[in-house]
Design a protein around this motif. Structure first.
Motif, mmCIF file in Angstrom:
data_model
loop_
_atom_site.group_PDB
_atom_site.id
_atom_site.type_symbol
_atom_site.label_atom_id
_atom_site.label_comp_id
_atom_site.label_asym_id
_atom_site.label_seq_id
_atom_site.Cartn_x
_atom_site.Cartn_y
_atom_site.Cartn_z
ATOM 1 N N VAL A 265 -0.091 -2.107 -6.288
ATOM 2 C CA VAL A 265 -1.476 -2.371 -5.895
ATOM 3 C C VAL A 265 -2.392 -2.226 -7.107
ATOM 4 O O VAL A 265 -3.244 -3.081 -7.371
ATOM 5 N N LEU A 266 -2.221 -1.141 -7.858
ATOM 6 C CA LEU A 266 -3.057 -0.922 -9.042
ATOM 7 C C LEU A 266 -2.893 -2.059 -10.041
ATOM 8 O O LEU A 266 -3.873 -2.563 -10.606
ATOM 9 N N LEU A 278 -4.837 -8.612 -1.860
ATOM 10 C CA LEU A 278 -3.783 -7.636 -2.138
ATOM 11 C C LEU A 278 -2.696 -7.697 -1.075
ATOM 12 O O LEU A 278 -1.500 -7.692 -1.377
ATOM 13 N N ALA A 279 -3.125 -7.722 0.188
ATOM 14 C CA ALA A 279 -2.160 -7.741 1.286
ATOM 15 C C ALA A 279 -1.264 -8.973 1.206
ATOM 16 O O ALA A 279 -0.038 -8.884 1.377
ATOM 17 N N ARG A 283 2.545 -8.718 0.225
ATOM 18 C CA ARG A 283 3.195 -8.836 1.525
ATOM 19 C C ARG A 283 3.194 -7.501 2.272
ATOM 20 O O ARG A 283 4.220 -7.033 2.782
ATOM 21 N N ILE A 284 2.021 -6.887 2.305
ATOM 22 C CA ILE A 284 1.809 -5.677 3.084
ATOM 23 C C ILE A 284 0.668 -5.938 4.047
ATOM 24 O O ILE A 284 -0.057 -6.928 3.921
ATOM 25 N N ALA A 289 -2.956 -2.022 2.637
ATOM 26 C CA ALA A 289 -3.672 -2.299 1.389
ATOM 27 C C ALA A 289 -4.939 -1.469 1.296
ATOM 28 O O ALA A 289 -5.278 -0.923 0.238
ATOM 29 N N SER A 290 -5.655 -1.349 2.409
ATOM 30 C CA SER A 290 -6.884 -0.551 2.430
ATOM 31 C C SER A 290 -6.593 0.921 2.153
ATOM 32 O O SER A 290 -7.333 1.593 1.427
ATOM 33 N N GLN A 291 -5.507 1.432 2.718
ATOM 34 C CA GLN A 291 -5.148 2.840 2.487
ATOM 35 C C GLN A 291 -4.827 3.086 1.018
ATOM 36 O O GLN A 291 -5.266 4.075 0.421
ATOM 37 N N HIS A 292 -4.058 2.184 0.416
ATOM 38 C CA HIS A 292 -3.691 2.357 -0.991
ATOM 39 C C HIS A 292 -4.921 2.288 -1.896
ATOM 40 O O HIS A 292 -5.049 3.079 -2.847
ATOM 41 N N THR A 293 -5.838 1.357 -1.624
ATOM 42 C CA THR A 293 -7.031 1.256 -2.477
ATOM 43 C C THR A 293 -7.923 2.487 -2.319
ATOM 44 O O THR A 293 -8.575 2.908 -3.283
ATOM 45 N N THR A 294 -7.947 3.096 -1.147
ATOM 46 C CA THR A 294 -8.731 4.324 -0.960
ATOM 47 C C THR A 294 -8.198 5.438 -1.846
ATOM 48 O O THR A 294 -8.948 6.156 -2.519
#
Length: 325
Positions: A265-266, A278-279, A283-284, A289-294
């Motif tokens: 993601v980064l 990102l999603a 392919r997530i 994707a929102s959780q990882h960016t947080t």
């Protein structure tokens, strides 16, 4: 209102600065230092800088800045030379070589708006010793109030540039200018800017440099002298946590960061990517994707800005360095 008049050539020569202008940020931070509003964003910074100024050894020189940069309104254009875009020392060298005729005319204009101390007359005559004292004061202030926070300021500007780059890719130069609403309004061939005074600026083929600024507040600012290289400094959206650090401790944030998906993601965020993009690319799910960016944002590795219906993420300098071999 400030009205900036474009020709077709000017549209092709309009660009966005890639780094904070150190002298503009210094002048505008002096406004913020003496103001009371914006405490959520600037409160901790003000406390730190005021403490440093109280113990600074060059306090007599630092006092020179206050009458030259009033709490609001006009300050002389020679304090923000275009050369500063090449770095602090280049800007200071340009200031030291300001023609006496320009010093005199701009200080006379300032004197017509407020009382100036007696030494200002010598500065208006181009006294080399006074210019060197002024340069010393500016450098001391910059090293206390701006330079220690340069990484955080760059991160805020990089996030804004990601938004502007997207507007440029989607709509060209006119899309870039139209995307500056609500503080500016593009009505071809004029950019109307919310401004405390009435002013007209004809670019006449010189183009316009847009300078995103962290310490600029409420409305953009430009030079008064239309013969100088055209520049428009505008405020970026400000993250209230810029000074206090991430919401979690660094140890917790880095521990949460570990894992291949989050590293992907980064890397995918780069200089600008939405949650939906990102999603799709990784392919997530959008929720994942929102959780990882947080988590990445809490670690100070990305910044996030809402632009229209989407949230655009971009790497901070720290995030980019982390990915380097």
């Amino acid at each position: 209102m400030l009205r900036i008049h474009f020709t077709p050539e000017d549209l092709g020569r309009t660009r966005v600065a890639n780094a904070p202008d150190p002298l503009w940020e210094s002048m505008l931070s002096l406004h913020r230092l003496r103001a009371r509003d914006g405490a959520l964003v600037f409160g901790q910074w003000r406390a730190r800088v005021r403490g440093g100024l109280a113990t600074a050894q060059c306090r007599p020189e630092l006092r020179m800045l206050l009458p030259l940069v009033p709490q609001r309104g006009y300050f002389p254009d020679f304090l923000t030379p275009a050369d500063a875009r090449s770095g602090w020392q280049a800007g200071i060298d340009a200031l030291l070589h300001t023609p006496a005729s320009r010093l005199r005319s701009e200080l006379e204009l300032l004197a017509g708006r407020q009382h100036l101390p007696s030494w200002a007359a010598g500065l208006a005559d181009g006294d080399p010793d006074l210019l060197r004292r002024l340069a010393t004061a500016l450098t001391a202030y910059y090293e206390l109030a701006v330079a220690p926070f340069s990484v955080a300021l760059q991160a805020q500007l990089d996030a804004d540039r990601a938004v502007r780059a997207r507007s440029l890719l989607d709509g060209g130069a006119e899309g870039l200018l139209a995307g500056l609403r609500p503080m500016m309004r593009w009505q071809n061939p004029v950019l109307e800017v919310d401004y405390p005074t009435e002013q007209e600026l004809h670019l006449d083929g010189r183009g316009l440099l847009l300078v995103p600024s962290f310490f600029c507040w409420r409305h953009p600012i430009s030079l008064l002298d239309p013969t100088q290289p055209p520049v428009l400094v505008y405020p970026v959206e400000k993250d209230p946590a810029w000074f206090g650090g991430p919401a979690e401790s660094t140890e917790q944030a880095v521990a949460a960061l570990l894992g291949s998906t989050r590293a992907a993601v980064l890397a995918t965020v780069g200089i600008g990517c939405t949650t939906g993009e990102l999603a799709r690319r990784l392919r997530i799910s959008p929720a994942s994707a929102s959780q990882h960016t947080t988590v990445l944002r809490n670690a100070g590795l990305i910044t996030s800005r809402r632009t229209g219906p989407v949230v655009l993420h971009s790497q901070t300098p720290l995030g980019a360095r982390l990915l380097r071999p």
